[in-house]
Design an enzyme around this catalytic site. Structure first.
Site, PDB file in Angstrom:
ATOM      1  N   SER A 184      -8.428  -9.822 -17.205  1.00  0.00           N
ATOM      2  CA  SER A 184      -9.421 -10.842 -16.875  1.00  0.00           C
ATOM      3  C   SER A 184      -8.771 -12.224 -16.833  1.00  0.00           C
ATOM      4  O   SER A 184      -7.878 -12.460 -16.024  1.00  0.00           O
ATOM      5  CB  SER A 184     -10.579 -10.766 -17.880  1.00  0.00           C
ATOM      6  OG  SER A 184     -11.692 -11.487 -17.430  1.00  0.00           O
ATOM      7  N   ASP A 228     -17.079  -4.717  -9.928  1.00  0.00           N
ATOM      8  CA  ASP A 228     -16.918  -5.615 -11.075  1.00  0.00           C
ATOM      9  C   ASP A 228     -17.984  -6.710 -11.021  1.00  0.00           C
ATOM     10  O   ASP A 228     -17.998  -7.514 -10.084  1.00  0.00           O
ATOM     11  CB  ASP A 228     -15.524  -6.235 -11.044  1.00  0.00           C
ATOM     12  CG  ASP A 228     -15.175  -7.015 -12.301  1.00  0.00           C
ATOM     13  OD1 ASP A 228     -16.088  -7.607 -12.906  1.00  0.00           O
ATOM     14  OD2 ASP A 228     -13.988  -7.046 -12.658  1.00  0.00           O
ATOM     15  N   HIS A 240     -15.804  -4.315 -15.186  1.00  0.00           N
ATOM     16  CA  HIS A 240     -14.879  -5.374 -15.605  1.00  0.00           C
ATOM     17  C   HIS A 240     -14.125  -4.930 -16.851  1.00  0.00           C
ATOM     18  O   HIS A 240     -14.730  -4.679 -17.900  1.00  0.00           O
ATOM     19  CB  HIS A 240     -15.648  -6.659 -15.890  1.00  0.00           C
ATOM     20  CG  HIS A 240     -14.756  -7.841 -16.117  1.00  0.00           C
ATOM     21  ND1 HIS A 240     -14.111  -8.493 -15.082  1.00  0.00           N
ATOM     22  CD2 HIS A 240     -14.360  -8.468 -17.256  1.00  0.00           C
ATOM     23  CE1 HIS A 240     -13.382  -9.477 -15.571  1.00  0.00           C
ATOM     24  NE2 HIS A 240     -13.510  -9.477 -16.896  1.00  0.00           N
TER      25      HIS A 240
END
Length: 317
Positions: free
Chosen positions: A139, A266, A295
């Site tokens: 991320s 996502d 995610h």
């Protein structure tokens, strides 16, 4: 044209949709590790806390976590176990204000703060005689390592071998817009809760530098970054911060084999977070877009697909 058109990831049949595939891994049981902790001092007077898992291997993986995560987040521990099993030592580092002790300065971490990553890499090189170093980021940490590699281009340290980024918001404005949508408020409010707490802690130490009045009225990253992240770190606005810190503009300059895996479902990512054009024109930059995964998800059993896939790519398979 290193776009990987046929991803091997298949989500379990009972785990349906991007939200479920995002949330379920946060409940995953991952063994606790017993790292060797180290604190390194920085030239600006602050510090970084590191977790080392070493077995005398000749290759090292440096792991960078996501927004409001830390070195011991479940996905970090899962990746650590997978890579150690395959012959890596692992260095998992905490961004500023993400370890157990608050950092000393007003400034903290952000999506584009690659100077701290550079310091970590140089420290690792000086401390251990590794033959190679690989980077893995999740991320925000994924955006960070992509930006770092692209910034350095063909001048990158030759000890850096390969890199893998998962669920990276490589276009921050696009990702911030997606997270502001009503269906993503469960994530937004979770992030803002801990970010507000950290800002209040900073205010207690630096009351003249921060105005925390009506902080509870902040509802999204645009408001939070405009009011806090940008001015604290020398940006003019949230838009300036997002523009300068997004990794997508650097992808064309990546000069070591690098894989970005962003799931098509996502919920954190918008259309600009899927850099197909850059993958088509840079032979070092690989893009894989599984249909499923959410995610930082990619659950598939005791050892996640993402962990196997990272090891596979880093080994050059």
């Amino acid at each position: 044209m290193p776009i990987i058109t046929e991803s091997t990831y298949r989500s379990p049949k009972w785990l349906i949709g991007g939200h479920a595939q995002t949330i379920h891994p946060t409940l995953r049981r991952v063994p606790n590790l017993t790292p060797s902790s180290e604190r390194i001092e920085l030239e600006d007077g602050d510090f970084l806390d590191l977790d080392w898992l070493t077995a005398g291997n000749k290759k090292l993986a440096i792991l960078s976590h996501g927004l409001e995560g830390n070195a011991r987040s479940r996905y970090m521990r899962g990746m650590t176990l997978a890579l150690m099993k395959r012959g890596w030592d692992v260095l998992a580092w905490n961004f500023r204000d993400c370890s157990e002790e608050p950092n000393r300065l007003l400034s903290s971490y952000h999506s584009g703060k690659t100077d701290d990553l550079e310091h970590i890499i140089q420290h690792a090189i000086a401390k251990h005689p590794y033959d190679r170093i690989d980077l893995v980021g999740f991320s925000l940490g994924g955006n960070l390592i992509l930006k770092y590699i692209g910034e350095r281009g063909d001048k990158i340290n030759p000890i850096l071998h390969r890199a893998v980024a998962f669920s990276a918001p490589c276009e921050l404005a696009c990702s911030s817009y997606e997270l502001s949508k009503w269906q993503n408020q469960i994530y937004m409010q979770r992030f803002l809760k801990t970010l507000r707490t950290k800002i209040k802690s900073k205010h207690a130490k630096f009351p003249e530098s921060l105005d925390v009045s009506d902080i509870t009225k902040i509802k999204n990253f645009s408001q939070f970054d405009d009011r806090f992240t940008a001015p604290i770190h020398g940006f003019e606005s949230a838009v300036d911060y997002w523009t300068r810190s997004s990794s997508r503009q650097y992808l064309s300059s990546i000069n070591i084999p690098t894989l970005l895996i962003n799931a098509a479902n996502d919920p954190f990512l918008g259309p600009r977070c899927y850099p197909f054009e850059e993958a088509e024109t840079n032979s070092f930059f690989y893009l894989e877009v599984p249909n499923q995964g959410g995610h930082v998800g990619f659950g598939s059993g005791e050892e996640y697909w993402s962990e196997k896939r990272a090891a596979e790519f880093l080994l050059g398979v």
